[in-house]
Structures are given as C-alpha cells and as structure tokens.
Design a protein around this motif. Structure first.
Motif, PDB file in Angstrom:
ATOM      1  N   ASP A  56      -6.093 -11.474 -15.849  1.00 54.94           N
ATOM      2  CA  ASP A  56      -4.974 -11.286 -16.766  1.00 54.94           C
ATOM      3  C   ASP A  56      -5.309 -11.738 -18.180  1.00 54.94           C
ATOM      4  OD1 ASP A  56      -2.110 -10.550 -17.099  1.00 54.94           O
ATOM      5  OD2 ASP A  56      -1.923 -12.666 -17.661  1.00 54.94           O
ATOM      6  N   GLN A  57      -6.305 -12.596 -18.341  1.00 51.46           N
ATOM      7  CA  GLN A  57      -6.700 -13.018 -19.675  1.00 51.46           C
ATOM      8  C   GLN A  57      -7.087 -11.832 -20.546  1.00 51.46           C
ATOM      9  OE1 GLN A  57      -9.808 -15.943 -19.246  1.00 51.46           O
ATOM     10  NE2 GLN A  57      -8.398 -17.576 -18.644  1.00 51.46           N
ATOM     11  N   LYS A  58      -7.658 -10.810 -19.922  1.00 52.16           N
ATOM     12  CA  LYS A  58      -8.035  -9.595 -20.643  1.00 52.16           C
ATOM     13  C   LYS A  58      -7.126  -8.423 -20.261  1.00 52.16           C
ATOM     14  CE  LYS A  58     -12.914 -10.711 -21.339  1.00 52.16           C
ATOM     15  NZ  LYS A  58     -14.318 -10.243 -21.185  1.00 52.16           N
ATOM     16  N   LYS A  59      -6.029  -8.755 -19.583  1.00 50.27           N
ATOM     17  CA  LYS A  59      -5.059  -7.737 -19.155  1.00 50.27           C
ATOM     18  C   LYS A  59      -5.705  -6.658 -18.293  1.00 50.27           C
ATOM     19  CE  LYS A  59      -1.573  -9.541 -21.367  1.00 50.27           C
ATOM     20  NZ  LYS A  59      -0.466 -10.179 -20.644  1.00 50.27           N
ATOM     21  N   ILE A  60      -6.641  -7.061 -17.442  1.00 51.92           N
ATOM     22  CA  ILE A  60      -7.323  -6.106 -16.568  1.00 51.92           C
ATOM     23  C   ILE A  60      -6.547  -5.973 -15.255  1.00 51.92           C
ATOM     24  CG2 ILE A  60      -9.420  -5.624 -15.256  1.00 51.92           C
ATOM     25  CD1 ILE A  60     -10.977  -7.194 -17.352  1.00 51.92           C
ATOM     26  N   PRO A  61      -6.102  -4.784 -14.882  1.00 49.19           N
ATOM     27  CA  PRO A  61      -5.426  -4.594 -13.605  1.00 49.19           C
ATOM     28  C   PRO A  61      -6.354  -4.940 -12.439  1.00 49.19           C
ATOM     29  CG  PRO A  61      -5.072  -2.703 -15.046  1.00 49.19           C
ATOM     30  CD  PRO A  61      -6.139  -3.539 -15.683  1.00 49.19           C
ATOM     31  N   VAL A  62      -5.781  -5.341 -11.334  1.00 51.03           N
ATOM     32  CA  VAL A  62      -6.551  -5.761 -10.157  1.00 51.03           C
ATOM     33  C   VAL A  62      -6.353  -4.766  -9.015  1.00 51.03           C
ATOM     34  CG1 VAL A  62      -6.814  -7.544  -8.377  1.00 51.03           C
ATOM     35  CG2 VAL A  62      -6.431  -8.198 -10.761  1.00 51.03           C
ATOM     36  N   ARG A  63      -7.464  -4.280  -8.484  1.00 40.98           N
ATOM     37  CA  ARG A  63      -7.421  -3.378  -7.334  1.00 40.98           C
ATOM     38  C   ARG A  63      -7.433  -4.181  -6.038  1.00 40.98           C
ATOM     39  NH1 ARG A  63     -11.883  -0.950  -6.452  1.00 40.98           N
ATOM     40  NH2 ARG A  63     -11.189   1.004  -5.561  1.00 40.98           N
ATOM     41  N   ARG A  64      -6.649  -3.720  -5.075  1.00 48.26           N
ATOM     42  CA  ARG A  64      -6.614  -4.408  -3.786  1.00 48.26           C
ATOM     43  C   ARG A  64      -7.991  -4.434  -3.147  1.00 48.26           C
ATOM     44  NH1 ARG A  64      -3.102  -2.050   1.156  1.00 48.26           N
ATOM     45  NH2 ARG A  64      -4.878  -0.605   1.237  1.00 48.26           N
ATOM     46  N   ALA A  65      -8.749  -3.347  -3.270  1.00 51.73           N
ATOM     47  CA  ALA A  65     -10.085  -3.283  -2.665  1.00 51.73           C
ATOM     48  C   ALA A  65     -10.983  -4.380  -3.207  1.00 51.73           C
ATOM     49  CB  ALA A  65     -10.704  -1.909  -2.914  1.00 51.73           C
ATOM     50  N   ASP A  66     -10.914  -4.628  -4.532  1.00 52.36           N
ATOM     51  CA  ASP A  66     -11.720  -5.684  -5.133  1.00 52.36           C
ATOM     52  C   ASP A  66     -11.234  -7.062  -4.701  1.00 52.36           C
ATOM     53  OD1 ASP A  66     -13.216  -3.780  -6.529  1.00 52.36           O
ATOM     54  OD2 ASP A  66     -11.791  -3.753  -8.181  1.00 52.36           O
ATOM     55  N   LEU A  67      -9.922  -7.198  -4.627  1.00 55.61           N
ATOM     56  CA  LEU A  67      -9.338  -8.475  -4.227  1.00 55.61           C
ATOM     57  C   LEU A  67      -9.750  -8.850  -2.800  1.00 55.61           C
ATOM     58  CD1 LEU A  67      -7.346 -10.678  -5.188  1.00 55.61           C
ATOM     59  CD2 LEU A  67      -5.513  -9.332  -4.147  1.00 55.61           C
ATOM     60  N   VAL A  68      -9.675  -7.877  -1.895  1.00 54.76           N
ATOM     61  CA  VAL A  68     -10.036  -8.129  -0.496  1.00 54.76           C
ATOM     62  C   VAL A  68     -11.516  -8.461  -0.373  1.00 54.76           C
ATOM     63  CG1 VAL A  68     -10.268  -7.063   1.785  1.00 54.76           C
ATOM     64  CG2 VAL A  68      -8.170  -6.741   0.471  1.00 54.76           C
ATOM     65  N   LYS A  69     -12.343  -7.697  -1.074  1.00 53.30           N
ATOM     66  CA  LYS A  69     -13.786  -7.882  -0.941  1.00 53.30           C
ATOM     67  C   LYS A  69     -14.289  -9.173  -1.564  1.00 53.30           C
ATOM     68  CE  LYS A  69     -18.271  -5.752  -1.647  1.00 53.30           C
ATOM     69  NZ  LYS A  69     -19.020  -4.524  -1.955  1.00 53.30           N
ATOM     70  N   HIS A  70     -13.793  -9.500  -2.761  1.00 49.87           N
ATOM     71  CA  HIS A  70     -14.362 -10.609  -3.512  1.00 49.87           C
ATOM     72  C   HIS A  70     -13.629 -11.939  -3.336  1.00 49.87           C
ATOM     73  CE1 HIS A  70     -17.038  -7.766  -5.354  1.00 49.87           C
ATOM     74  NE2 HIS A  70     -16.048  -7.075  -5.871  1.00 49.87           N
ATOM     75  N   VAL A  71     -12.376 -11.895  -2.888  1.00 47.27           N
ATOM     76  CA  VAL A  71     -11.609 -13.139  -2.804  1.00 47.27           C
ATOM     77  C   VAL A  71     -11.036 -13.385  -1.411  1.00 47.27           C
ATOM     78  CG1 VAL A  71      -9.796 -14.535  -3.864  1.00 47.27           C
ATOM     79  CG2 VAL A  71     -10.954 -12.796  -5.221  1.00 47.27           C
ATOM     80  N   VAL A  72     -10.256 -12.445  -0.920  1.00 49.51           N
ATOM     81  CA  VAL A  72      -9.582 -12.641   0.375  1.00 49.51           C
ATOM     82  C   VAL A  72     -10.594 -12.732   1.512  1.00 49.51           C
ATOM     83  CG1 VAL A  72      -7.916 -11.684   2.011  1.00 49.51           C
ATOM     84  CG2 VAL A  72      -7.495 -11.496  -0.448  1.00 49.51           C
ATOM     85  N   LYS A  73     -11.553 -11.820   1.515  1.00 51.85           N
ATOM     86  CA  LYS A  73     -12.674 -11.831   2.460  1.00 51.85           C
ATOM     87  C   LYS A  73     -12.213 -11.946   3.919  1.00 51.85           C
ATOM     88  CE  LYS A  73     -15.819 -13.760  -1.006  1.00 51.85           C
ATOM     89  NZ  LYS A  73     -16.703 -14.873  -1.380  1.00 51.85           N
ATOM     90  N   GLU A  74     -12.645 -13.010   4.611  1.00 50.80           N
ATOM     91  CA  GLU A  74     -12.375 -13.133   6.047  1.00 50.80           C
ATOM     92  C   GLU A  74     -10.906 -13.434   6.358  1.00 50.80           C
ATOM     93  OE1 GLU A  74     -13.644 -17.238   4.619  1.00 50.80           O
ATOM     94  OE2 GLU A  74     -14.158 -15.126   4.243  1.00 50.80           O
ATOM     95  N   TYR A  75     -10.094 -13.614   5.310  1.00 53.15           N
ATOM     96  CA  TYR A  75      -8.672 -13.882   5.514  1.00 53.15           C
ATOM     97  C   TYR A  75      -7.840 -12.591   5.430  1.00 53.15           C
ATOM     98  CZ  TYR A  75      -9.501 -18.935   5.054  1.00 53.15           C
ATOM     99  OH  TYR A  75      -9.922 -20.230   5.244  1.00 53.15           O
ATOM    100  N   ARG A  76      -8.503 -11.457   5.462  1.00 52.91           N
ATOM    101  CA  ARG A  76      -7.802 -10.184   5.252  1.00 52.91           C
ATOM    102  C   ARG A  76      -6.742  -9.913   6.306  1.00 52.91           C
ATOM    103  NH1 ARG A  76     -11.830  -5.799   7.041  1.00 52.91           N
ATOM    104  NH2 ARG A  76     -11.103  -4.701   5.223  1.00 52.91           N
ATOM    105  N   ASN A  77      -6.859 -10.539   7.499  1.00 58.21           N
ATOM    106  CA  ASN A  77      -5.855 -10.308   8.551  1.00 58.21           C
ATOM    107  C   ASN A  77      -4.526 -10.989   8.235  1.00 58.21           C
ATOM    108  OD1 ASN A  77      -7.095 -12.823   8.918  1.00 58.21           O
ATOM    109  ND2 ASN A  77      -6.561 -12.891  11.092  1.00 58.21           N
ATOM    110  N   ILE A  78      -4.496 -11.864   7.201  1.00 59.22           N
ATOM    111  CA  ILE A  78      -3.226 -12.444   6.769  1.00 59.22           C
ATOM    112  C   ILE A  78      -2.939 -12.065   5.308  1.00 59.22           C
ATOM    113  CG2 ILE A  78      -3.366 -14.371   8.394  1.00 59.22           C
ATOM    114  CD1 ILE A  78      -4.087 -16.146   5.906  1.00 59.22           C
ATOM    115  N   TYR A  79      -3.499 -10.970   4.862  1.00 62.60           N
ATOM    116  CA  TYR A  79      -3.355 -10.511   3.482  1.00 62.60           C
ATOM    117  C   TYR A  79      -1.889 -10.468   3.016  1.00 62.60           C
ATOM    118  CZ  TYR A  79      -3.504  -7.343  -0.535  1.00 62.60           C
ATOM    119  OH  TYR A  79      -3.336  -6.771  -1.772  1.00 62.60           O
TER     120      TYR A  79
END
Length: 266
Positions: free
Chosen positions: A68-91
């Motif tokens: 958000d610092q650069k007002k960049i929208p976030v894609r769910r695919a990127d969020l799951v891959k780079h952050v949520v990772k193994e917790y995707r079953n409780i996304y």
C-alpha cells in the motif's frame, strides 16, 4: 550443440519473465487455489495454536501495508504463494482477521476490486463513500491526479489523452519534459496511476494513428468524492455546482457498483 539449439536457448535466456504486469511486480505462475469450505477451515484451525494464526495474520497485514505504500493492488495468487503458504487451508479466517485488524487498528478497509482475478486494495475508511470523502489532495502527485480526474468527470467519464496532456501543459506540466516535482510525467500518469488503479488507460478502437483515452479507475471510484470535484470546479469557475446538471446528478446519485464487498468472505 546445433546452431538451432543455441538460438533457442539464447531466446529463452533473453525472454522476459512475467514481470510486466498491471501490478507492477514479478508474478510467477499462479498456484491452483480452491477456497476452503467452512469445515475445512475449522479442521485447519484445530491443528494450529492461536499464536500461529495470529502470527500469520500479522504477516499478511505487513504484506498489505508494504504494497500500500506504493498503492500497489495485491493479487490473491501472490498473497497465497508468498505469505499465506502452508496456511492456505485457513485462508478465509486469515483474511477475516486481517480485514478486522485494518478496520480496528489502522482505520483502513480491505476491499476486493476484481472478483475474477481476486485483487485487493486498502482504502482509508474515513475517505470512502461511506464516510467523509477526500476534500483536498494530500501531496503534489495527488494534486495532479485530482486535476486529471476532474477533467475526466466533467467531460462525461472518458477523455482522449491529448486533452489531458493539453490541460497539463496549461498548468506548466509538460508530459514531454522531465518535471522537477513529478519526474517523467507521462510515465507517472499512464503507468503509476494506472497500476494504482486510480486511472484506466484504454486504447480507442479503429483509430489511426493509435489513440488512447483515460477513465476513472476502481480506486478513484472508491476514494474520490465526485461532489467534491464538482464543488472544486464551482469555486474555480465561480459557478453553482448544480449548474452542471448532468454531473451534479451523477455526483449525488448513489451507485451500487461503487461498493465492492470486503475480502473477508473471499
């Protein structure tokens, strides 16, 4: 090694990765993702401690704030891959807690603006259509954006780029020259503001030479008050905002399309 094989490998090495996107960041192939059911989420939570879930939620919050610092929208695919990772079953649970954190702690609203590609942005809850709208630009770049949005709104929602450039030139902001405050003006308008979803930069079909037009982007629809733009124009031209009857009607008519749902359910 044959010449053909060398050439094919050379092309592969020089071929650009999938980095030139509207998001303005590198994107690898999407991870296949199916939204977990309520029962799947419950089972996933049973295998984790509250501290683990809180930690992962904090990581997601930080990721959004960074983008958000650069007002960049976030894609769910990127969020799951780079952050949520193994917790995707409780996304869904993580997103629900993330949205609640932004609302209660930061005064921000997490909004899904693209339901097909699952793209999210953060907006200031106090500056949405539900609260006090944006009254004045907060910095020079936003001031420039405000002028462009005003031109688009007053001209019916879409304007040729030549009109925008001519308007900026009258303000001594030449898109063909490097500006002391804005740098590369054309790049700022056609790239940065577009990636941030403040503007849409659309090719006009059947034009030769090729022409483009500007429209309001999804973020602008959510963050910028059209009635404030009309009041601004009224002060500028010493006219009652209601004298622009068509624009006034649009500015004061609630639009259901301007209210995307929050991401907590997706």
């Amino acid at each position: 090694m044959t010449q053909r094989k060398r050439l094919s490998q050379g092309k592969a090495a020089s071929a650009p990765r999938r980095s030139e996107t509207l998001m303005g960041e590198e994107e690898d192939d999407d991870i296949p993702f199916t939204q977990p059911s309520t029962s799947q989420v419950q089972k996933g939570l049973e295998k984790l401690t509250p501290a683990q879930v809180d930690q992962k939620t904090a990581e997601v919050v930080q990721y959004f704030l960074m983008k958000d610092q650069k007002k960049i929208p976030v894609r769910r695919a990127d969020l799951v891959k780079h952050v949520v990772k193994e917790y995707r079953n409780i996304y869904p649970e993580i997103m629900k807690r993330t949205a609640r954190t932004f609302e209660q702690v930061f005064g921000l609203k997490l909004v899904e603006i693209d339901f097909k590609n699952h793209v999210y942005i953060l907006i200031n809850k106090l500056e949405t259509l539900e609260g006090a709208p944006v009254r004045s630009p907060s910095n020079p770049k936003m001031g420039l954006l405000f002028v462009i949005l005003s031109v688009i709104f007053m001209k019916g929602g879409a304007v040729k780029e030549t009109l925008v450039w001519n308007t900026l030139k009258k303000l001594r902001v030449d898109p063909g020259e490097k500006h002391e405050e804005f740098g590369d003006v054309k790049r700022l308008v056609t790239d940065e503001f577009v990636r941030q979803r403040y503007l849409e930069y659309v090719r006009i079909p059947h034009t030769e030479p090729l022409e483009h037009e500007f429209r309001w982007g999804q973020r602008a629809e959510l963050e910028v008050s059209k009635i404030k733009i009309l009041e601004f124009m009224g002060e500028l031209h010493d006219r009652d905002p209601q004298s622009w009857s068509q624009q006034y009607k649009e500015a004061t008519t609630p639009s259901s399309s301007s209210q995307p749902s929050t991401s907590s359910q997706r």
